[in-house]
Scaffold this motif. Structure first.
Motif, PDB file in Angstrom:
ATOM      1  N   LYS A  11      13.803 -28.688   6.371  1.00  0.00           N
ATOM      2  CA  LYS A  11      14.277 -29.974   6.676  1.00  0.00           C
ATOM      3  C   LYS A  11      13.452 -31.068   6.320  1.00  0.00           C
ATOM      4  O   LYS A  11      13.933 -32.257   5.723  1.00  0.00           O
ATOM      5  CB  LYS A  11      14.165 -30.273   8.322  1.00  0.00           C
ATOM      6  CG  LYS A  11      15.250 -29.290   9.030  1.00  0.00           C
ATOM      7  CD  LYS A  11      15.065 -29.561  10.587  1.00  0.00           C
ATOM      8  CE  LYS A  11      16.325 -28.715  11.390  1.00  0.00           C
ATOM      9  NZ  LYS A  11      15.984 -28.778  12.733  1.00  0.00           N
ATOM     10  N   ASP A  12      11.974 -30.817   6.275  1.00  0.00           N
ATOM     11  CA  ASP A  12      11.358 -31.908   5.516  1.00  0.00           C
ATOM     12  C   ASP A  12      11.695 -32.157   4.204  1.00  0.00           C
ATOM     13  O   ASP A  12      11.489 -33.301   3.698  1.00  0.00           O
ATOM     14  CB  ASP A  12       9.846 -31.440   5.654  1.00  0.00           C
ATOM     15  CG  ASP A  12       9.250 -31.177   7.183  1.00  0.00           C
ATOM     16  OD1 ASP A  12       9.798 -31.939   7.987  1.00  0.00           O
ATOM     17  OD2 ASP A  12       8.343 -30.365   7.361  1.00  0.00           O
ATOM     18  N   LEU A  13      12.012 -31.035   3.382  1.00  0.00           N
ATOM     19  CA  LEU A  13      12.251 -31.388   2.002  1.00  0.00           C
ATOM     20  C   LEU A  13      13.625 -31.991   1.735  1.00  0.00           C
ATOM     21  O   LEU A  13      13.745 -32.708   0.802  1.00  0.00           O
ATOM     22  CB  LEU A  13      12.397 -29.776   1.122  1.00  0.00           C
ATOM     23  CG  LEU A  13      12.542 -29.805  -0.121  1.00  0.00           C
ATOM     24  CD1 LEU A  13      11.630 -30.471  -0.851  1.00  0.00           C
ATOM     25  CD2 LEU A  13      12.723 -28.298  -0.656  1.00  0.00           C
ATOM     26  N   ALA A  14      14.401 -31.635   2.810  1.00  0.00           N
ATOM     27  CA  ALA A  14      15.727 -32.195   2.617  1.00  0.00           C
ATOM     28  C   ALA A  14      15.536 -33.762   2.846  1.00  0.00           C
ATOM     29  O   ALA A  14      16.109 -34.516   2.141  1.00  0.00           O
ATOM     30  CB  ALA A  14      16.744 -31.550   3.594  1.00  0.00           C
ATOM     31  N   ARG A  15      15.011 -33.848   4.030  1.00  0.00           N
ATOM     32  CA  ARG A  15      14.521 -35.493   4.321  1.00  0.00           C
ATOM     33  C   ARG A  15      13.924 -36.116   2.970  1.00  0.00           C
ATOM     34  O   ARG A  15      14.315 -37.455   2.648  1.00  0.00           O
ATOM     35  CB  ARG A  15      13.669 -35.553   5.434  1.00  0.00           C
ATOM     36  CG  ARG A  15      13.840 -37.011   5.872  1.00  0.00           C
ATOM     37  CD  ARG A  15      12.822 -37.167   7.150  1.00  0.00           C
ATOM     38  NE  ARG A  15      13.234 -36.009   8.215  1.00  0.00           N
ATOM     39  CZ  ARG A  15      12.233 -35.094   8.690  1.00  0.00           C
ATOM     40  NH1 ARG A  15      11.361 -34.848   8.066  1.00  0.00           N
ATOM     41  NH2 ARG A  15      12.825 -34.047   9.256  1.00  0.00           N
TER      42      ARG A  15
END
Length: 351
Positions: A11-15
């Motif tokens: 999720k961090d990477l997608a954000r």
């Protein structure tokens, strides 16, 4: 003392990238779903931030899927990886699994049962390749397991075969038509119920057709012999237990060292390895190919086409068999049995 840095998540990477979590997941698991440029951008940013990809264990627990497909080989892993036909088949399977983000697990039916069961429990589906030593193997697989059989039939599951009987009729008919042959012989591959590496006698019991594809090949040879007025029951047969030079050679030597009046002038071989072994040993004995001895094979491996004289053979697309089986097990092709066509290759060992 500073606390350890928090591990970056999907999720961090997608954000950070401004894309969906599904897009990031596809970059690692289903690369064919993304453009090369987008996938490279995601992987580059993941590397910079120290993200190594989705947690396989967590994903497996969450989805109930491991994304592992097991290929159960009839032979040992060493044999299968060295054999030209099976390695081409495995390459075809791997090609599809790679593009779909799945992992290939290789198992051998010759492994200890407990070993096989433990490893098989990780797989989402199974591709069974070749003549299995026992049907007990299938009882040890997970209930309701997805399964595709190749060169073998498993009740209740789809299979992938080639047209063995018509192919062997076609090539034997060609061999018997180009020149009159008085002493044909057949070299079989694993055709007897009990091990036999030598001449087949009336005491030997042949494996039933449902157990081995070599019975279909034998039927094709018999049909061609009968078409040309030859009594198939009077045609001598030899059997080879393993499709390798070392195991083939003693059997072929026995055939070629027969007195001139008994030595076959046509060998109908059930594999290219058998035919190539015969070709090498015949040349060592000064026999002229195809004048003194006509040879045909089956498989169409590259080795038979890169040497002189080129082998007359049947080409089967083993890579296509692997690709089709993999697409079927992944649900990318309808799961019903298929029969693939072959091609007659006219070389110089039989003309």
């Amino acid at each position: 003392m500073s606390s350890p840095a928090r591990r970056i998540t999907l999720k961090d990477l997608a954000r950070e990238l401004g894309v969906s979590t599904a897009t990031v997941s596809n970059a690692f698991n289903r690369p064919d779903q993304l453009s090369p440029a987008l996938r490279e951008r995601i992987l580059g940013e993941a590397k910079r931030l120290g993200y190594r990809g989705p947690d396989a264990k967590a994903r497996s627990l969450r989805t109930g899927r491991s994304r592992i497909i097991a290929v159960i080989l009839a032979e040992s892993l060493t044999y299968s990886l060295n054999d030209a036909v099976s390695s081409e088949f495995l390459s075809g399977v791997a090609e599809v699994l790679d593009t779909q983000g799945h992992t290939l697990l290789l198992l051998s039916a010759r492994q200890a049962k407990c070993q096989l069961v433990d490893s098989a429990s990780m797989a989402d589906g199974f591709i069974v390749y070749g003549l299995m030593p026992s049907d007990e193997l299938f009882d040890s697989l997970p209930l309701n397991a997805s399964l595709v059989a190749v060169d073998f039939n498993v009740a209740g599951h789809p299979s992938v075969h080639i047209d063995n009987e018509p192919s062997c009729f076609e090539i034997a008919d060609h061999a018997l038509s180009v020149k009159s042959r008085k002493r044909p012989a057949i070299v079989n591959l694993r055709l007897t119920e009990t091990p036999c590496n030598g001449r087949v006698t009336p005491e030997h019991i042949l494996l039933p057709p449902e157990r081995t594809i070599t019975r279909a090949r034998l039927s094709g040879f018999y049909r061609a012999l009968e078409k040309h007025g030859l009594d198939s029951e009077q045609v001598p047969m030899w059997n080879v237990e393993e499709n390798t030079f070392d195991v083939c050679a003693p059997v072929i030597e026995e055939i070629l060292d027969l007195p001139d009046a008994e030595r076959p002038d046509l060998l109908l071989c059930m594999s290219d390895r058998l035919a190539l072994t015969a070709l090498t040993l015949a040349e060592q004995r000064g026999l002229r190919i195809p004048d003194d001895l006509c040879l045909i094979g089956f498989d169409g491996i590259a080795e038979g086409q890169y040497r002189a004289p080129r082998l007359t053979t049947i080409r089967q697309e083993s890579g296509d068999k692997g690709r089709l089986a993999a697409r079927m097990i992944l649900g990318l092709e309808p799961r019903h049995s298929r029969l693939l066509k072959t091609e007659l290759i006219l070389g110089e060992t039989c003309h």
